[in-house]
Design an enzyme around this catalytic site. Structure first.
Site, short mmCIF file in Angstrom:
data_model
loop_
_atom_site.label_atom_id
_atom_site.label_comp_id
_atom_site.label_asym_id
_atom_site.label_seq_id
_atom_site.Cartn_x
_atom_site.Cartn_y
_atom_site.Cartn_z
N ASN A 195 0.85 -1.18 0.00
CA ASN A 195 0.00 0.00 0.00
C ASN A 195 0.89 1.24 0.00
OD1 ASN A 195 0.72 0.64 2.73
ND2 ASN A 195 -0.86 -0.78 3.47
N LEU A 196 0.30 2.40 -0.10
CA LEU A 196 1.10 3.62 -0.28
C LEU A 196 2.03 3.87 0.91
CD1 LEU A 196 1.77 6.08 -2.00
CD2 LEU A 196 -0.15 7.28 -0.89
N SER A 197 1.53 3.66 2.12
CA SER A 197 2.38 3.91 3.29
C SER A 197 3.53 2.92 3.35
CB SER A 197 1.55 3.85 4.57
OG SER A 197 0.97 2.57 4.74
N ASP A 264 -6.01 -8.29 1.11
CA ASP A 264 -6.11 -9.72 0.84
C ASP A 264 -6.97 -9.98 -0.39
OD1 ASP A 264 -4.69 -10.14 3.19
OD2 ASP A 264 -6.49 -10.41 4.41
#
EC number: 2.7.1.167
Length: 481
Positions: A195-197, A264
């Site tokens: 994810n982006l983080s 998921d």
């Protein structure tokens, strides 16, 4: 971007990673404890769902794809509950049971759809011998179309580099849902889905698209990846591949209730589509559509082929067109989860006329979803004679499906739809004409289930037989009764 669903049933995916059990305790809270300033929850419902890598495997199985899961568990009630739940949804479990460790379990207490606290029961499997995991992977790879490595940093992927090497040597694409900042351990994988983080924790903050793309391409080169898919929450997702322009897919979420397990779903649908023969770009499109559906559900959830088909067609999740009986049952189940009232009617609908349109519109007003069951050509001949139907089944169903009032159209081959009605059990069963309710096929089953059976009037002067006779009179032919 036009994408169609592949035949997931012919594909197989191996999922390896950190399995866990998600427990949910639900109940109302109306007072504060006298022992401490905390709310008292009166638990009235308990739910258990597979989480982590197990949720990935469930998402794959929900599409009809063969799903095999390898992971580490304890020898305890949580492991037994996890195995039982996965078996119910046709996930093949190949667990390594470790007597000295508990199965990773996350317990959430919720009241009025708000999570009050989460309790984690875990020890970590980093000190466990991973050789049995490697052996299971080696045995499963020859029958696998894609390998998913689901990393939640619980120790199941201690030898992840070796797992990647084995899969690539076998010609199996490797998709990794990473954890932490050490992306070097995933070197050589086909695709990473941070994810982006997670991405920015490794590549650094990205102030704009240009920075994100350049740093993503550098990460691909540094770790010898084939591609990188960055999931960006409300900004959608971005696929990066060497030698190709970035592919940005905007979010398709209409309502966001819970993002638990959305990652998921993304990697599960992506892997299933790849294993079924879709391109990486098309697979990402499907994964993005699936994410838009699953965040509209509470807790870890899966996406069915019906929901995914509707999402990519840009229509409501439970409603469109011609279906098989099994697809209809899935669609009805989804509608009922949303509290929608299902209405069902049936007929031949050979030459659609104003009377039909008016009748179906009136039937639709009795609920939220309208099913129209249609006699097959053989069934129609038995009821109306060899000269009928004028229009074959496929054409009759296509015309019905185009009506605004109609959600689902399904064929049946018997003289009456009694078996189909008993299987679907609509909330309201409707028939047009001069029937008495007890004469309608399926009425007993619907009544026994607590539903309603109604008779609606047809519009005077409108009938298929009248239309056919009018045409024949003009052609100088013998009319029919």
């Amino acid at each position: 971007m036009k994408v169609t669903l592949p035949d997931f049933r012919r594909a197989g995916v191996l999922v390896v990673g950190d399995v866990m059990l998600d427990r949910y305790w639900y109940g109302p809270t109306s007072r504060i404890s006298p022992e401490a300033p905390v709310p008292i929850v009166k638990v009235d419902a308990i739910e258990e769902r597979p989480g982590g890598a197990a949720n990935v495997a469930m998402n794959i199985a929900a599409l009809g794809c063969h799903s095999r899961l390898v992971g580490l568990t304890g020898i305890d009630d949580a492991a037994r509950a996890l195995g039982a739940r996965l078996s119910e949804v046709d996930v093949t479990c190949d667990f390594v049971a470790v007597a000295t460790h508990p199965t990773v379990t996350k317990l959430r207490v919720l009241s009025r759809n708000q999570q009050l606290i989460r309790l984690d029961f875990e020890q970590g499997f980093d000190d466990v011998d991973a050789a049995p995991m490697i052996e299971r992977i080696q045995l499963a790879l020859p029958k696998t179309g894609a390998l998913v490595l689901s990393d939640y940093a619980k120790g199941a992927l201690a030898r992840v580099r070796e797992m990647i090497t084995l899969a690539r040597a076998a010609g199996v694409p490797v998709l990794v849902d990473p954890k932490g900042t050490d992306f070097d351990r995933y070197r050589g994988a086909t695709l990473l889905t941070p994810n982006l983080s997670e991405f920015e924790a490794v590549a650094g903050p990205c102030k704009d698209e240009e920075t994100l793309v350049s740093r993503g391409m550098k990460l691909i080169a540094d770790y010898q990846l084939s591609a990188l898919l960055i999931t960006r929450s409300e900004q959608g997702m971005t696929l990066l591949q060497p030698g190709k322009d970035p592919l940005h897919l905007p979010t398709q979420a209409q309502e966001v209730y819970d993002v638990t397990g959305a990652g998921d779903t993304v990697i599960g649908v992506l892997a299933a589509a790849l294993a079924a023969g879709n391109s990486l770009e098309d697979s990402c499109f499907l994964a993005n559509a699936a994410a838009g559906v699953v965040v509209g559900k509470l807790g870890t959830s899966t996406v069915s082929p019906i929901e995914l088909e509707n999402a990519i067609r840009g229509r409501a999740e439970t409603g469109f067109g011609v279906m098989t009986e099994s697809e209809l049952k899935q669609a009805v189940a989804v509608a009922r989860q949303r509290g929608e009232k299902v209405v069902m009617t049936n007929g031949i609908f050979d030459i659609l006329h104003a009377g039909h349109v008016s009748y179906l519109a009136n039937a639709q007003r009795l609920g939220d979803r309208l099913i129209v069951a249609v006699n097959s050509d053989e069934s129609t001949k038995r009821l109306k004679g060899e000269s009928r139907p004028v229009n074959p089944l496929a054409q009759r169903m296509t015309v019905l499906a185009a009506l605004e009032a109609v959600d689902w159209v399904v064929p049946f081959s018997e003289d009456t739809p009694q078996r189909l009605i008993a299987d679907v059990l609509p909330d309201v069963l409707v028939k047009g004409g001069d029937y008495q309710p007890h004469q309608i096929a399926g009425s007993k089953e619907v009544w026994d289930n607590g539903g309603d059976v109604l008779v609606l009037n047809f519009e005077d002067g409108c009938s298929t037989t009248n239309i056919i006779n009018a045409i024949k009179r003009r052609a100088g032919q013998r009319t029919v009764v």
